[in-house]
Scaffold this motif. Structure first.
Motif, PDB file in Angstrom:
ATOM      1  N   VAL A  83      -0.927  -2.130  -1.714  1.00 47.85           N
ATOM      2  CA  VAL A  83      -1.894  -2.604  -0.724  1.00 47.85           C
ATOM      3  C   VAL A  83      -1.212  -3.006   0.581  1.00 47.85           C
ATOM      4  CG1 VAL A  83      -3.456  -4.532  -0.234  1.00 47.85           C
ATOM      5  CG2 VAL A  83      -3.613  -3.335  -2.398  1.00 47.85           C
ATOM      6  N   ASN A  84      -0.096  -3.737   0.465  1.00 48.84           N
ATOM      7  CA  ASN A  84       0.506  -4.278   1.691  1.00 48.84           C
ATOM      8  C   ASN A  84       1.052  -3.200   2.612  1.00 48.84           C
ATOM      9  OD1 ASN A  84       2.494  -3.617  -0.078  1.00 48.84           O
ATOM     10  ND2 ASN A  84       3.775  -5.398   0.318  1.00 48.84           N
ATOM     11  N   LYS A  85       1.349  -2.008   2.078  1.00 51.95           N
ATOM     12  CA  LYS A  85       1.871  -0.945   2.931  1.00 51.95           C
ATOM     13  C   LYS A  85       0.783   0.011   3.416  1.00 51.95           C
ATOM     14  CE  LYS A  85       5.434   1.320   1.329  1.00 51.95           C
ATOM     15  NZ  LYS A  85       6.346   1.883   0.310  1.00 51.95           N
ATOM     16  N   GLN A  86      -0.263   0.142   2.634  1.00 50.89           N
ATOM     17  CA  GLN A  86      -1.195   1.232   2.875  1.00 50.89           C
ATOM     18  C   GLN A  86      -2.081   1.034   4.099  1.00 50.89           C
ATOM     19  OE1 GLN A  86       0.600   3.360   1.038  1.00 50.89           O
ATOM     20  NE2 GLN A  86      -1.326   4.462   1.066  1.00 50.89           N
ATOM     21  N   PHE A  87      -2.322  -0.212   4.489  1.00 48.50           N
ATOM     22  CA  PHE A  87      -3.151  -0.425   5.688  1.00 48.50           C
ATOM     23  C   PHE A  87      -2.524   0.304   6.870  1.00 48.50           C
ATOM     24  CE2 PHE A  87      -4.533  -4.196   3.248  1.00 48.50           C
ATOM     25  CZ  PHE A  87      -5.892  -3.991   3.316  1.00 48.50           C
ATOM     26  N   ALA A  88      -1.212   0.098   7.030  1.00 45.17           N
ATOM     27  CA  ALA A  88      -0.515   0.718   8.162  1.00 45.17           C
ATOM     28  C   ALA A  88      -0.481   2.236   8.001  1.00 45.17           C
ATOM     29  CB  ALA A  88       0.894   0.159   8.273  1.00 45.17           C
ATOM     30  N   VAL A  89      -0.215   2.693   6.780  1.00 49.06           N
ATOM     31  CA  VAL A  89      -0.145   4.140   6.541  1.00 49.06           C
ATOM     32  C   VAL A  89      -1.456   4.807   6.943  1.00 49.06           C
ATOM     33  CG1 VAL A  89      -0.043   5.884   4.704  1.00 49.06           C
ATOM     34  CG2 VAL A  89       1.589   3.989   4.708  1.00 49.06           C
TER      35      VAL A  89
END
Lengths: 308, 181
Positions: A273-279
């Protein structure tokens, strides 16, 4: 050679099932998820529009008649041959034309042909954080049965609690809950499928609070999540009845005497979750506001010095 | 200003709910497509002027390939040499994977603005793509390369040259089937 068809790496990759071309194993950040991706179609409701229950599916409304039907042969064994020269038992050389996978320094691809009017390319570019599904659908047969074709991604056992998120014109993500409206009590949802369809202008997302599973699209489409772990997006429609809401035409566009062919892309992302927003945000910008291409024919430019 | 007015006005027309949802009658939908196509073509002149001013020299004879989405582009299919300029409309550097339709039996080199050869890959087009009704193209493959670090609100140009006397490219990436009726 004829090894298993796979794309990408353990950070983000896909492995195609040996026996069923709908089934994959999705590798994301060191974890494995079973993934089923398939094309289906909803048969469109016919009707004379004289009563509510005899209203036809048309330009204004999506009214499916029953459960979706798989477009492809579920057990079709994936082809996986390169263009290798071979020799038959009579000594005659022949070439098996590759179907999948294609692998090189820039991109890896799996080409899949489902039937005469549905095919797709699954691809992964080196160093990219998404997997691309390029679909090609049409011409939908002119058999007087309206078809509303969807692509469906399914991760079994994914726990998103019947909740999914769709974007509002590419801006904030709105929470959607199956058969639920935040502003009123939804007692009987007579249209269990279309009643849960929402506009997807840039992406649809599921989350189990630990990971995010998203599909981004290259154009506005209708979509939903009717079961946990499932995302579906409608890619094409060909209907033969008017829904009597005013357009007074069936949604039956043709070109060259046949139904239209539609081609487009879906971008699948999966990860913590913590990485996917930016991706997702950066990918949406890149794909929806793409660089513009300009071509200059040979005039005085013949070398790199001229180019400079 | 004059050249971009048509697209401004057309985008205004496209706010109509029929244009957004696809509930227009067919002849109206066709007219929407005509309006957009003509307005975009008018804007191309302005795009060329902007690129020329960014480049500081006259970039003449620029063209676009609006049918690249069906793997059809007359320039990439026929020209022996051309320059591809990529303009990045985002305010941050981006990577673009370029896919150019090319005939199946030819090889190309791509040189970036620093004079370096770029790694290229030739990927055959799937037969359903080649056979799409109405597609008029000699392309049976795509030249794919990675355009790195396109500058924010800026451009990068690549020199693309067909290899006439070099070895044919790797068969593994070029195998194509002949279209059938």
């Amino acid at each position: 050679g004829e090894s298993s068809a796979d794309l990408g790496d353990s950070r983000l990759g896909l492995k195609l099932d040996d026996k069923d071309s709908r089934r994959f194993v999705l590798y994301a950040d060191g974890e494995e998820y079973p993934l089923v991706q398939e094309f289906l179609y909803y048969k469109s409701m016919e009707g004379d529009n004289k009563r509510d229950n005899r209203r036809a599916s048309g330009a204004y409304i999506f009214r499916p008649d029953g459960d979706p039907v798989p477009v492809c042969d579920a057990q079709k064994k994936p082809k996986r041959f390169f263009g290798l020269d071979r020799q038959d038992r009579f000594g005659v050389r022949y070439t098996i034309l590759m179907d999948c996978p294609i692998s090189g320094p820039v991109v890896q691809e799996i080409h899949q042909e489902c039937n005469e009017w549905v095919s797709q390319v699954v691809r992964k570019y080196a160093d990219e954080d998404h997997i691309e599904f390029e679909w090609l659908v049409g011409p939908i047969p002119d058999d007087s049965i309206g078809k509303e074709v969807i692509t469906r991604f399914h991760i079994p056992f994914y726990q998103n609690n019947q909740t999914f998120y769709t974007d509002s014109n590419g801006r904030e993500m709105l929470k959607r809950v199956l058969n639920y409206r935040p502003s009123f009590s939804l007692k009987d949802n007579l249209e269990n499928v279309s009643g849960n369809y929402y506009p997807i202008t840039s992406r649809i997302t599921l989350t189990d609070n630990r990971t995010r599973f998203s599909v981004l699209n290259d154009r506005s489409q209708g979509g939903t999540s009717l079961q946990n772990g499932q995302i579906e997006l409608m890619v094409h429609r060909r209907l033969f009845f008017d829904d009597a809401f005013g357009v007074d035409e069936a949604l039956n566009e043709t070109a060259f005497g046949m139904g239209l062919v539609a081609r487009g892309q879906h971008y699948l992302t999966m990860g913590p979750v913590n990485k996917q927003f930016a991706v997702e945000r950066l990918l949406a910008q890149r794909k929806l506001i793409r660089p513009q291409y300009f071509y200059t024919r040979k005039q005085s430019v013949t070398s790199h010095d001229d180019l400079k | 200003e004059v050249n971009i007015t048509a697209l401004r006005e057309t985008m205004g027309v496209m706010q109509h709910h029929d244009a957004i949802t696809g509930t227009a009658k067919q002849h109206v939908a066709n007219d929407y497509a005509r309006l957009l196509s003509e307005a975009i073509a008018e804007c191309e002149e302005t795009s060329h002027e902007i690129l020329t001013s960014l480049a500081g020299w006259e970039m003449t004879g620029m063209d676009t390939c609006p049918l690249t989405n069906i793997s059809q582009c007359e320039i990439s299919e026929r020209e022996e040499q051309y320059v591809l300029t990529l303009y990045n409309p985002l305010s941050r550097p981006v990577v673009e994977h370029v896919r150019l339709p090319v005939p199946g039996d030819t090889a190309y080199t791509v040189v970036d603005p620093d004079g370096r050869s770029v790694a290229v890959q030739f990927v055959r087009l799937p037969m359903p793509v080649v056979r799409v009704p109405g597609r008029r193209s000699s392309a049976t493959a795509e030249l794919v390369f990675r355009a790195d670090g396109l500058p924010p609100l800026g451009y990068k140009s690549y020199l693309i040259t067909r290899q006439t006397d070099g070895p044919k490219r790797n068969k593994r990436w070029s195998a194509v089937e002949e279209p059938t009726a």
